[in-house]
Design a protein around this motif. Sequence first.
Motif, PDB file in Angstrom:
ATOM      1  N   LEU A  65       1.030  -0.843  -0.384  1.00 46.36           N
ATOM      2  CA  LEU A  65       0.104   0.288  -0.163  1.00 46.36           C
ATOM      3  C   LEU A  65       1.099   1.221  -0.134  1.00 46.36           C
ATOM      4  O   LEU A  65       0.311   2.230  -0.578  1.00 46.36           O
ATOM      5  N   GLU A  66       1.728   0.876   0.629  1.00 48.30           N
ATOM      6  CA  GLU A  66       2.847   2.076   1.222  1.00 48.30           C
ATOM      7  C   GLU A  66       3.399   2.952  -1.212  1.00 48.30           C
ATOM      8  O   GLU A  66       3.943   3.836  -0.659  1.00 48.30           O
ATOM      9  N   ALA A  67       3.973   1.746  -1.120  1.00 44.26           N
ATOM     10  CA  ALA A  67       4.506   2.333  -2.453  1.00 44.26           C
ATOM     11  C   ALA A  67       3.546   2.636  -3.736  1.00 44.26           C
ATOM     12  O   ALA A  67       3.876   2.647  -5.018  1.00 44.26           O
ATOM     13  N   LEU A  68       2.328   2.915  -3.302  1.00 45.71           N
ATOM     14  CA  LEU A  68       1.291   2.974  -4.016  1.00 45.71           C
ATOM     15  C   LEU A  68       0.706   4.680  -4.750  1.00 45.71           C
ATOM     16  O   LEU A  68       1.189   5.560  -3.835  1.00 45.71           O
ATOM     17  N   PRO A  69       1.184   4.907  -5.858  1.00 44.08           N
ATOM     18  CA  PRO A  69       0.895   6.387  -6.029  1.00 44.08           C
ATOM     19  C   PRO A  69      -0.023   7.499  -6.186  1.00 44.08           C
ATOM     20  O   PRO A  69      -1.294   6.495  -6.001  1.00 44.08           O
ATOM     21  N   TYR A  70       0.362   8.091  -5.572  1.00 44.88           N
ATOM     22  CA  TYR A  70      -0.935   8.951  -5.047  1.00 44.88           C
ATOM     23  C   TYR A  70      -0.684  10.732  -5.413  1.00 44.88           C
ATOM     24  O   TYR A  70      -0.402  11.573  -4.201  1.00 44.88           O
ATOM     25  N   PHE A  71      -0.412  10.474  -6.486  1.00 41.29           N
ATOM     26  CA  PHE A  71      -0.030  11.771  -6.925  1.00 41.29           C
ATOM     27  C   PHE A  71      -0.573  12.318  -8.327  1.00 41.29           C
ATOM     28  O   PHE A  71      -0.845  11.606  -9.064  1.00 41.29           O
ATOM     29  N   ASP A  72      -0.758  13.708  -8.624  1.00 40.83           N
ATOM     30  CA  ASP A  72      -0.995  14.369  -9.843  1.00 40.83           C
ATOM     31  C   ASP A  72      -2.356  13.398 -10.751  1.00 40.83           C
ATOM     32  O   ASP A  72      -2.649  13.054 -11.791  1.00 40.83           O
ATOM     33  N   GLY A  73      -3.026  13.112  -9.861  1.00 42.01           N
ATOM     34  CA  GLY A  73      -5.029  12.951 -10.137  1.00 42.01           C
ATOM     35  C   GLY A  73      -4.761  11.793  -9.996  1.00 42.01           C
ATOM     36  O   GLY A  73      -5.860  10.844 -10.681  1.00 42.01           O
ATOM     37  N   VAL A  74      -4.200  10.406  -9.614  1.00 42.17           N
ATOM     38  CA  VAL A  74      -4.397   9.243  -9.836  1.00 42.17           C
ATOM     39  C   VAL A  74      -4.804   9.222  -8.790  1.00 42.17           C
ATOM     40  O   VAL A  74      -4.789   8.952  -7.137  1.00 42.17           O
ATOM     41  N   HIS A  75      -5.957   8.223  -8.748  1.00 41.48           N
ATOM     42  CA  HIS A  75      -5.767   7.400  -7.898  1.00 41.48           C
ATOM     43  C   HIS A  75      -6.240   5.787  -8.059  1.00 41.48           C
ATOM     44  O   HIS A  75      -6.161   4.935  -8.626  1.00 41.48           O
ATOM     45  N   PRO A  76      -5.284   5.234  -6.751  1.00 37.21           N
ATOM     46  CA  PRO A  76      -4.868   3.535  -6.559  1.00 37.21           C
ATOM     47  C   PRO A  76      -5.997   2.665  -6.288  1.00 37.21           C
ATOM     48  O   PRO A  76      -6.217   3.626  -5.160  1.00 37.21           O
ATOM     49  N   MET A  77      -6.045   1.721  -6.056  1.00 35.44           N
ATOM     50  CA  MET A  77      -7.318   1.200  -5.748  1.00 35.44           C
ATOM     51  C   MET A  77      -6.696  -0.889  -5.771  1.00 35.44           C
ATOM     52  O   MET A  77      -6.399  -0.993  -7.159  1.00 35.44           O
ATOM     53  N   SER A  78      -6.019  -0.833  -4.769  1.00 40.53           N
ATOM     54  CA  SER A  78      -5.401  -2.652  -4.320  1.00 40.53           C
ATOM     55  C   SER A  78      -6.555  -3.286  -4.993  1.00 40.53           C
ATOM     56  O   SER A  78      -8.459  -2.718  -4.132  1.00 40.53           O
ATOM     57  N   ALA A  79      -6.860  -4.403  -5.747  1.00 38.60           N
ATOM     58  CA  ALA A  79      -7.587  -5.363  -5.990  1.00 38.60           C
ATOM     59  C   ALA A  79      -6.980  -6.672  -6.308  1.00 38.60           C
ATOM     60  O   ALA A  79      -6.617  -7.372  -6.473  1.00 38.60           O
ATOM     61  N   ALA A  80      -7.243  -7.375  -4.778  1.00 36.18           N
ATOM     62  CA  ALA A  80      -6.701  -8.424  -4.198  1.00 36.18           C
ATOM     63  C   ALA A  80      -7.797  -9.771  -4.296  1.00 36.18           C
ATOM     64  O   ALA A  80      -8.910  -9.599  -3.971  1.00 36.18           O
ATOM     65  N   PRO A  81      -7.761 -11.080  -4.860  1.00 35.34           N
ATOM     66  CA  PRO A  81      -9.238 -12.313  -4.395  1.00 35.34           C
ATOM     67  C   PRO A  81      -8.676 -12.596  -3.496  1.00 35.34           C
ATOM     68  O   PRO A  81      -7.832 -12.796  -2.671  1.00 35.34           O
ATOM     69  N   ALA A  82      -9.865 -12.939  -2.621  1.00 32.87           N
ATOM     70  CA  ALA A  82     -10.281 -13.893  -1.518  1.00 32.87           C
ATOM     71  C   ALA A  82     -11.589 -14.927  -1.945  1.00 32.87           C
ATOM     72  O   ALA A  82     -11.976 -14.708  -1.746  1.00 32.87           O
TER      73      ALA A  82
END
Length: 373
Positions: A65-82
Amino acid sequence: MTDGRSAFAEVFSHYRELLRKEPWLETAVCWTVVVPHEPRPFSLADLGARVSGGTPHEAHEAAPLEALPYFDGVHPMSAAPAGPAVVLFENNGFLGSLPEVLRRLSRDGRVCGVYWNVEGDNRLSYAADGRVLVNLDAMFWDEWTGDDFAVLEPELRAMTDLLAGDEDDWQAAAMTVVELVTGVRLTAEWLSGAHPYLTFRWPLATEPPSPEELSAYRNNPEVKLRDAVRAAPESRQFTALTHLAALLATRFRLGEIPVVRDVLVDLASGRRAGAQRAVELREQLVAPLAQEAFTNDDDDDADDPSFEQDPAWQRMQAGIALQIAARGPKGAALTDVDIPMVFDAYHHAGLALGDDWPAVRETVRGILSGTDA
């Protein structure tokens, strides 16, 4: 074994401890779980298309999570199967809480999620088959009305019962609802792990669907059933609900409960349940079934979404369907506002009947359309 109340309390305790260990979660988070009707997970590409609605987006390899980009209007979303379900997680995001995203994610499945931010904005949401059925302010749970509980009666009722003694723990209680509805648990181990993720640009698509999407939507059997409900006169709606209620009572051995027998008589006579009957259904039907469904063996795996195949869970869904069916149709001229409450009985019947639902759905549609003779 534990009773239903203890099972709810165990899940609640887990999320209170998780929020204590990971205090950053209390500030801003969006946790969304997608459970497909078919026992197969959605692909990352499919999830990206559903969330974005076709606007530009990208899929990425696993990252913490801490490596996901949070800049320039980017919206990151982790997506993992369960299992067959998918966990979508946004740290300080909100995309999974948007009604248009919930509708797209819930096509061919169910979605439950929670969202809050530093300003106190929040939502506890539930969507199924392209419809948002629950969209509540979790912080002001004590202001919910009776109708707010209808679709998720045992889960939301459990949340308010738990908060009666811990009213400041609404975030843990809302997360408890997500686990109870989906069977998926969020853990500190998951939060510290690496997961595939998607990135989106704002704004997402809100325009009408393409002709191909619209055609697929109109041919969806659940949409056809909803259209049949909308078009049917009140007398046929009562007949369809009577048929469904009798089938569920027989299939799940609910006819032995006196209040269920009363509902069957009422529906066959074209009578809607009153306030007293609604209370009886909650206390004598849904609450005991929920206690049975959420009673866990000590060796149960809370991360296993296969709980939907549990006979006790299916029986609870049948009870919820009967509880909603007892209200009867809203009237002869149904509006789009009325349709969800009427249709929710069929939604829960589908969850109860599983693989047998398609055949029952077609029989019900024939009754509604007058083609069952």
